[in-house]
Design a protein around this motif. Structure first.
Motif, PDB file in Angstrom:
ATOM      1  N   VAL A 163       0.916  -1.320   0.071  1.00  0.00           N
ATOM      2  CA  VAL A 163       0.072  -0.137  -0.034  1.00  0.00           C
ATOM      3  C   VAL A 163       0.916   1.309   0.053  1.00  0.00           C
ATOM      4  O   VAL A 163       0.520   2.179  -0.825  1.00  0.00           O
ATOM      5  N   LYS A 164       2.063   1.341   0.892  1.00  0.00           N
ATOM      6  CA  LYS A 164       2.754   2.243   1.033  1.00  0.00           C
ATOM      7  C   LYS A 164       3.575   2.662  -0.269  1.00  0.00           C
ATOM      8  O   LYS A 164       3.895   3.679  -0.922  1.00  0.00           O
ATOM      9  N   ALA A 165       3.581   1.666  -1.231  1.00  0.00           N
ATOM     10  CA  ALA A 165       4.153   1.706  -2.586  1.00  0.00           C
ATOM     11  C   ALA A 165       3.501   2.166  -3.537  1.00  0.00           C
ATOM     12  O   ALA A 165       3.823   2.627  -4.764  1.00  0.00           O
ATOM     13  N   ILE A 166       2.078   2.283  -3.527  1.00  0.00           N
ATOM     14  CA  ILE A 166       1.175   2.710  -4.509  1.00  0.00           C
ATOM     15  C   ILE A 166       1.339   4.202  -4.628  1.00  0.00           C
ATOM     16  O   ILE A 166       1.273   5.186  -3.846  1.00  0.00           O
ATOM     17  N   PRO A 167       1.571   4.583  -5.985  1.00  0.00           N
ATOM     18  CA  PRO A 167       1.737   6.104  -6.229  1.00  0.00           C
ATOM     19  C   PRO A 167       0.394   7.008  -6.015  1.00  0.00           C
ATOM     20  O   PRO A 167      -0.528   6.249  -6.058  1.00  0.00           O
ATOM     21  N   GLY A 168       0.806   7.995  -5.488  1.00  0.00           N
ATOM     22  CA  GLY A 168      -0.522   9.095  -5.296  1.00  0.00           C
ATOM     23  C   GLY A 168      -0.998   9.442  -6.363  1.00  0.00           C
ATOM     24  O   GLY A 168      -0.927  10.970  -6.462  1.00  0.00           O
ATOM     25  N   ASP A 169      -1.325   8.938  -7.368  1.00  0.00           N
ATOM     26  CA  ASP A 169      -2.051   9.437  -8.675  1.00  0.00           C
ATOM     27  C   ASP A 169      -3.287   9.526  -8.628  1.00  0.00           C
ATOM     28  O   ASP A 169      -4.089   8.796  -8.411  1.00  0.00           O
ATOM     29  N   THR A 170      -3.653  10.860  -8.672  1.00  0.00           N
ATOM     30  CA  THR A 170      -4.986  11.465  -8.294  1.00  0.00           C
ATOM     31  C   THR A 170      -6.057  10.804  -9.611  1.00  0.00           C
ATOM     32  O   THR A 170      -7.092  10.934  -9.585  1.00  0.00           O
TER      33      THR A 170
END
Length: 354
Positions: A163-170
């Motif tokens: 989960v921490k590795a998921i990029p914060g792409d809106t």
């Protein structure tokens, strides 16, 4: 005639009658006592009670537990009854749920058959389900509030490295799309939306082999991109033996900076399955439109199973850039390395429909 003998005989008769009446009263009273002791506990509420029968419990111990929980009237009579029925040695340990007022026959039958009470719910999440489809399935079983579930999937805090590795792409529709691992789960009743998601994420973390990280890196992918590609393979491929080959096709297109042109990503744009994708659909501006946007979409389009993940990790090295369904009922594809070959395959596919 001697009246004294007659009087004596009558006294004896009366004495016998008294004894018989007393005996009958005793027997009748005892019979009523036994009958009453075996009658259901009076209850109209339909209240259910859960009890636990420990291993190696005697019929007497079982009766005591039942009486203590006011499911039967008399533990001693319960013991006698099970012995008379020949089921005293058949009562099984475990957790049981009974209704107050349930007949003793039903109680004994359930205990002898070992019909234990399960306070869990089994739910199967199929491979290729989207986050919204998972929410719909759980909500359809009255297990979650759909909106709360989706909010947790997008905003909830979870302690997993994946989960921490998921990029914060809106641009992603749902942050955890692709990471709610499809499997058959057993949940306790009363599980919260957060706990359902946490369990699925934990299962993904278990399945994802950390040795795969180096392999996907060799393909020029991050873990998130590998999961994204696996989700496309999951939705595009029906024939299991073709998953790694199709993964190889997409890797080839990525290396040559060609659009992936995956119809499954177009379906994801609309949030529901369309019977037919139109040319107008292919022209829509959307980050998930892999006909217009080169490269992978911002995130997965479904939740892939282990086979699809492994297909990307161990993608076949080939020269193919195109594929088209054979349309012969097998679910398989024709593969081509050049566009002219692809056009020929399309004609073969059309011929199979006739």
């Amino acid at each position: 005639m001697d009246n004294r003998n007659g009087s004596t005989s009558w006294k004896i008769i009366k004495f016998i009658i008294v004894i018989l009446l007393a005996f009958a009263a005793i027997v009748g009273g005892a019979g009523y006592y036994v009958w009453n002791a075996l009658q259901p506990v009076q209850a109209d509420s339909g209240e259910k009670r859960t009890i636990v029968i420990p291993a190696k419990s005697s019929p007497r111990s079982v009766g005591v537990i039942l009486e203590k929980n006011k499911l039967i009237k008399n533990a001693r009579m319960f013991t006698v009854y099970t012995k008379i029925k020949g089921e005293g040695s058949m009562l099984k340990a475990g957790k049981y749920q009974f209704t107050v007022g349930q007949p003793i026959d039903e109680i004994v039958q359930k205990l002898s058959k070992g019909e234990v009470y399960k306070d869990t719910i089994t739910v199967t999440i199929p491979e290729g389900f989207t986050v919204e489809q998972i929410a719909d399935r759980l909500a359809g079983k009255n297990l979650v509030n759909k909106q709360v579930f989706l909010h947790e999937a997008d905003k909830g805090t979870f302690p997993y490295d994946i989960v921490k590795a998921i990029p914060g792409d809106t641009k992603m529709k749902h942050r955890l799309e692709g990471y709610l691992f499809p499997d058959t789960y057993e949940f306790k009743k009363g599980t919260t939306e957060h706990e359902y998601i946490d369990r699925m994420l934990g299962r993904f973390q278990e399945v994802w082999d950390t040795s795969w990280n180096a392999k996907v890196k060799q393909h020029g992918l991050s873990v998130h991109q590998a999961v994204t590609l696996a989700s496309i393979v999951e939705r595009e491929v029906r024939a299991e033996g073709e998953r790694a080959k199709v993964a190889g096709v997409y890797l080839n297109r990525l290396k040559q900076q060609m659009p992936l042109q995956a119809d499954a990503t177009i379906q994801y744009m609309f949030g529901k399955q369309k019977e037919r994708v139109t040319f107008a659909d292919l022209k829509k501006d959307d980050p998930y439109n892999t006909y217009k946007v080169k490269g992978l979409p911002p995130g997965p389009i479904a939740n892939p199973g282990k086979a699809a993940l492994e297909a990307v990790v161990n993608a076949e090295s080939n020269k193919f850039l195109y594929y088209v369904t054979k349309k012969d009922g097998t679910g398989e594809h024709y593969f081509a390395a050049t566009y002219p070959e692809h056009l020929k395959n399309i004609e073969k596919s059309k011929a199979n429909q006739k």
